[in-house]
Design an enzyme around this catalytic site. Sequence first.
Site, short mmCIF file in Angstrom:
data_model
loop_
_atom_site.label_atom_id
_atom_site.label_comp_id
_atom_site.label_asym_id
_atom_site.label_seq_id
_atom_site.Cartn_x
_atom_site.Cartn_y
_atom_site.Cartn_z
N LYS A 1 0.81 -1.22 0.00
CA LYS A 1 0.00 0.00 0.00
C LYS A 1 0.84 1.27 0.00
O LYS A 1 0.44 2.29 -0.55
CB LYS A 1 -0.93 0.01 1.22
CG LYS A 1 -2.09 -0.96 1.13
CD LYS A 1 -3.10 -0.50 0.09
CE LYS A 1 -4.31 -1.41 0.06
NZ LYS A 1 -5.25 -1.01 -1.02
N ARG A 2 2.01 1.20 0.62
CA ARG A 2 2.82 2.43 0.69
C ARG A 2 3.34 2.83 -0.69
O ARG A 2 3.82 3.95 -0.87
CB ARG A 2 3.96 2.27 1.68
CG ARG A 2 5.00 1.23 1.33
CD ARG A 2 5.94 0.96 2.50
NE ARG A 2 6.92 -0.05 2.23
CZ ARG A 2 8.09 0.16 1.67
NH1 ARG A 2 8.42 1.40 1.30
NH2 ARG A 2 8.95 -0.81 1.45
#
Length: 504
Positions: A258-259
């Site tokens: 997700k980052r």
Amino acid sequence: MTSGATSIRVRFAPSPTGQLHVGNARTALFNWLLAKGQGGTFIFRVEDTDMARSTKESERAIVEDLRWMGLDWDEGIDADGGHGPYRQSERLHIYRAHAVDLLSTGAAYRCFCSEEQLEADRQAALKDGRPPKYVGRCRDITRDEARRRVERGEKAVIRLRVPADREVVFTDAVRGEVRFSTDVIGDPVLVRSDGIPAYNYAVVIDDALMAVTHVVRGEDHISNTPRQILLYEAFGWQPPQFAHVSLVMGPDHAPLSKRHGATSVKEFRDRGYLPEALTNYLALIGWSPGDGEELLPLAEMARRFRLEDVGHSAGVFDVEKLAWVNRHYLKQADPARLARLAVPYLQREGWIGEPDAAELDYVATVVPLAAASVDRLEQVPARLRFLFDYSAARTLADAAIRAEAEEARPVVEALAAELAASGPLLDREIFRALANRVKDKSGRKGKALFHPIRLVLTGEAEGLELDLAVPAIERGASLEAAGASSGVRILSCRARAAEFASAL
């Protein structure tokens, strides 16, 4: 599974615990390409024994994503091929029966060690610099004693009896020969104390009974392979061909997460990437179709796909390259299809309701104009704002634009006067003729003429060529006059010029 199987049978078996990650989608794609390119069978089954996290909603989402990508399966969920059930939660009786077989032959045994004992063993091994593994405390408990303890209500897991001082060797279709020593493996748990099978146990039984010939999966599973091969041997089954592909990494060469931004197929769908673009791009992560070509339809990629051509180096997910691939397919897409796909993004802005046939035809003429200069469909509204959301007051609220408009007042006034006396500017020739009359009246030419015209008619300082934008405005304005059913409201050029002159 029989060793004489010749037809390729592969499977994709996700856990329905969330959205389909693009890394897993690529694994599904590689399996699909291998099967379809060689006349094989692509199986889709679900590993849903994690009762706490598995959901039907996630399963439905994965099914939808695979179908959106064009990865239809020959056998599996909703496509019985005689090897079902295809959900692990519906196969518990099968796992129990095979566990009994392993216990009866002595290939497996019951273990009564508590979690506290196991953790103490683990810490002791780490302290001594040894790899933590099960110490074998319950290996020598007789079957009769184990049965009595279970009857007394003691909790037990079932473990595989791993031979000592043994090398497990297999040839990986991507990585070549791989070796593991059983000295670092320990005796893995096959069935937990609650009767739920462990991953390595259930997957072997499923693959064997479904006659899977090739297991193509991520390299994070490579350490599971020796345990699984030992299980195949315990059952007297022939292992499949294994192929472990590299993981999909982010730009920093860490696993894509997700980052790094969007990671699920749904997120890319929602942003307006076309399925043919995402599948084409995912195939290129770790594999090349050869001949210097990269942009190919699924069927052609399947024809060219070979496991031996898959690289084992990490593949980096490059959003810019995905955008390049998507732009290619946006330009190739049928206008009517683009219109249908773009409508939800226009509805999100509140510019259109449920379009009737005439409105949909209109959208089909303007969306390709915007699609030629965007990376994905969610960017289309920003390119078409000049059509659906015109506001002279908003444009003139910008001090620099107002100053330019004030200086170009002769153009603004001449344009408003000419439009008031003329019909719709439905094509380039009519618009150019009007622009020439404004030129003659205002005494301006070139950028001094056309940039003010752009500001007046589109409300924007830059954008689509006026030769294309102006006819699009006029065609849109005619929809309201014809009684558009979904509330489309596009101001005509005449109305825009009057509003702009008044606001100035």
